[in-house]
Design an enzyme around this catalytic site. Structure first.
Site, PDB file in Angstrom:
ATOM      1  N   LYS A  94       7.749 -20.367  31.360  1.00 41.28           N
ATOM      2  CA  LYS A  94       7.875 -22.039  31.817  1.00 41.28           C
ATOM      3  C   LYS A  94       7.703 -22.143  33.236  1.00 41.28           C
ATOM      4  CE  LYS A  94      11.398 -25.478  30.845  1.00 41.28           C
ATOM      5  NZ  LYS A  94      12.636 -25.721  30.099  1.00 41.28           N
ATOM      6  N   SER A 116      12.708 -28.975  26.971  1.00 47.62           N
ATOM      7  CA  SER A 116      11.906 -28.852  27.762  1.00 47.62           C
ATOM      8  C   SER A 116      10.855 -27.721  27.774  1.00 47.62           C
ATOM      9  CB  SER A 116      12.451 -29.035  29.047  1.00 47.62           C
ATOM     10  OG  SER A 116      13.312 -28.010  29.586  1.00 47.62           O
ATOM     11  N   SER A 156      17.143 -27.013  25.186  1.00 47.69           N
ATOM     12  CA  SER A 156      15.557 -27.000  25.691  1.00 47.69           C
ATOM     13  C   SER A 156      14.730 -25.719  25.153  1.00 47.69           C
ATOM     14  CB  SER A 156      15.653 -27.057  27.302  1.00 47.69           C
ATOM     15  OG  SER A 156      16.026 -28.186  27.885  1.00 47.69           O
TER      16      SER A 156
END
Length: 535
Positions: free
Chosen positions: A127, A201, A225
């Site tokens: 990420k 996310s 997330s």
């Protein structure tokens, strides 16, 4: 605490927002269609990380061949899912060639290689909010450039165990949404239906995993997330007990002592068997590994099983029938296979999950937001009202969710100390009741989210549903999202498995059993994994 009347009022206030964004999302879906993903043709992409590493160590396949296969798949699917922020393909290929050369003159035994570099040659995606040296660490913030000067400690640990980072993936602006969109990279799409969200996310990671363009990845999780994207994209995501994986270098971060209890890095994988390997490879502390006992076998016939198939809050959505079906299948399988009861429980205080998790976490010392006047002083803010004015005029550089966060933070800070004390007491009761059920040998099956993946933008009226996820960050319990089925619309549906703090091995063992029973990840082309492997 919100009374029943207050909950009904919130429900009524959400209705016009729901009508607006439901309408907008459907209109936009008519004009923003994407073609379906091309089928997976390279059989290397169907091997688990465990299988890949073993085959590379024994020189049955070349590391360079594996890395080339994943680079090709990323390039093939990214125009559709839009998950990549920045890649390091050339460096990854060079590292793969060095591994292949080193194996030709290697004098270590296979056992030594497996022990020292259990992920040798395996590609990993990360990420963007997690630092990978030389790549963007900007977390989707417009008009800023932040390049990681060094690997974060977790990434360094993965590399030391042989993993090869391929890229950093998309995240909502500053990770402040359960949908992956920012003004820099744009919107990440669900691999099973590009008109729908990949979640957030860690939505970039989940989209890559679900599309077969990644096999293991590192996301993060503060309010689900890592789990909601995993659930929406049909893969496995683990929110570990806090304190085991270093979160050094993450963007955003906070100096609040509570941060390291509620915020964790989330190992994510296409195959459940890879989660313990990935999790342990992120940890560079032998004592912590001994505490977790991830290599210790789990006898599921001796585990206590419980389930809840909904919360009773007025502010959350009703649990979708597909999610209830997934729960029913999991419960029935455990009861019939292991001859154990799976008890339905009820914890009344969990109806406050959304309020507790949102308000108590928002009360922390500020993390990086779009409102700080300087990155060196997170407490001095610019005007939230002015950002709303700019957005309404179409002049704001920032994503809507990043502006909403400022208003929510302001609202949370208006709560009195007495109200916060009541919330803290309610939190303690939930912890006591959960631990009373789970102890050191129990797991809870619970919906990951009330619905399968929805259309883009609909998260704005589903925000309260995050209580299903963020509660377990607040009370610091490990939770693993597991895919169970594909519904009639071709979307993955799953549940999450929760255990007491430090008992991550239990949730990971149940995840592996769910994969064995229901097949786990299914390629988004609609072809079963078995058909793909045998074709």
């Amino acid at each position: 605490m919100w009374s029943t009347g207050q909950q009904w009022l919130i429900w009524l206030l959400i209705r016009p927002v729901a009508i607006l964004f439901w309408t907008v999302s459907h209109i936009l879906s008519w004009f923003h269609g994407k073609p379906p993903l091309p089928p997976i043709s390279n059989p290397l992409l169907l091997l688990s990380a465990t299988e890949l590493s073993h085959s590379i160590r024994t020189r049955k396949i070349g590391c360079e061949e594996v890395i080339k296969a994943y680079i090709a798949r990323v390039k093939e699917v990214n125009p559709i899912i839009n998950a990549v922020v920045q890649s390091r393909f050339d460096q990854a290929l060079e590292e793969a060639r060095l591994i292949d050369k080193s194996l030709l003159v290697n004098d270590r035994t296979e056992e030594e290689l497996a022990r020292e570099t259990p992920l040798l040659g395996v590609p990993v995606t990360v990420k963007e909010s997690i630092p990978v040296r030389g790549l963007s660490n900007n977390a989707g913030v417009p008009n800023k450039t932040r390049i990681a000067e060094k690997d974060g400690e977790a990434v360094a640990a993965l590399k030391a165990r042989g993993a090869i980072p391929l890229l950093v993936s998309n995240t909502p602006e500053l990770c402040l949404s359960w949908e992956t969109y920012n003004p820099v990279t744009g919107r990440t799409n669900n691999p099973y239906n590009p008109l729908r969200t990949s979640g957030g996310s860690s939505g970039g990671e989940a989209a890559l995993l679900g599309s077969g363009a990644s096999v293991i990845s590192l996301g993060s999780d503060i309010g689900g997330s890592g789990r909601i994207p995993a659930s929406f994209c049909g893969v496995f995501g683990h929110k570990p007990s806090s304190g085991y994986i270093s979160v050094q270098g993450h963007m955003p971060t906070s100096e609040d002592p509570m941060w390291t209890q509620v915020f964790v890095y989330a190992p994510m994988a296409r195959y459940a068997e890879d989660l313990p390997l990935l999790f342990s490879s992120c940890i560079d502390d032998e004592e912590k590994l001994k505490e977790l006992r991830l290599d210790e076998p789990v006898d599921l016939s001796k585990v206590k099983f419980f389930y809840l198939d909904r919360d009773i809050s007025k502010v959350t959505s009703r649990v979708h029938g597909d999610v209830k079906l997934a729960m029913s299948k999991a419960v029935t399988h455990l009861e019939t296979t292991f001859k154990v009861p799976v008890e339905k429980i009820d914890i009344d205080e969990m109806k406050h999950a959304a309020q507790l998790s949102c308000m108590l976490m928002l009360r922390m010392k500020p993390c990086h937001t779009i409102f700080q006047k300087s990155d060196d002083n997170l407490t001095e803010w610019k005007s939230v009202t002015w950002q709303w004015i700019l957005w309404l005029l179409g002049l704001s550089r920032h994503a809507l969710h990043a502006i909403i966060f400022g208003s929510m933070k302001w609202f949370a800070d208006t709560y009195s100390d007495e109200e916060i004390f009541k919330m803290e007491e309610c939190k303690k009761i939930i912890i006591q009741k959960l631990h009373g059920y789970l102890g050191d040998n129990g797991v809870l099956l619970y919906p990951t989210f009330p619905d399968p993946a929805h259309l883009h933008m609909q998260i704005y009226y589903r925000q309260m549903n995050a209580g299903y996820l963020s509660l377990f960050n607040l009370v610091d319990l490990p939770a693993t999202a597991c895919p169970i089925l594909i519904n009639s619309k071709g979307l993955p549906v799953g549940i999450q498995v929760i255990a007491s703090r430090g008992q991550d091995r239990l949730t990971l063992a149940v995840a592996r059993e769910m994969e064995r029973a229901f097949g786990g990840w299914v390629p988004p082309t609609g072809t079963s994994l078995l058909e793909v492997k045998t074709s």
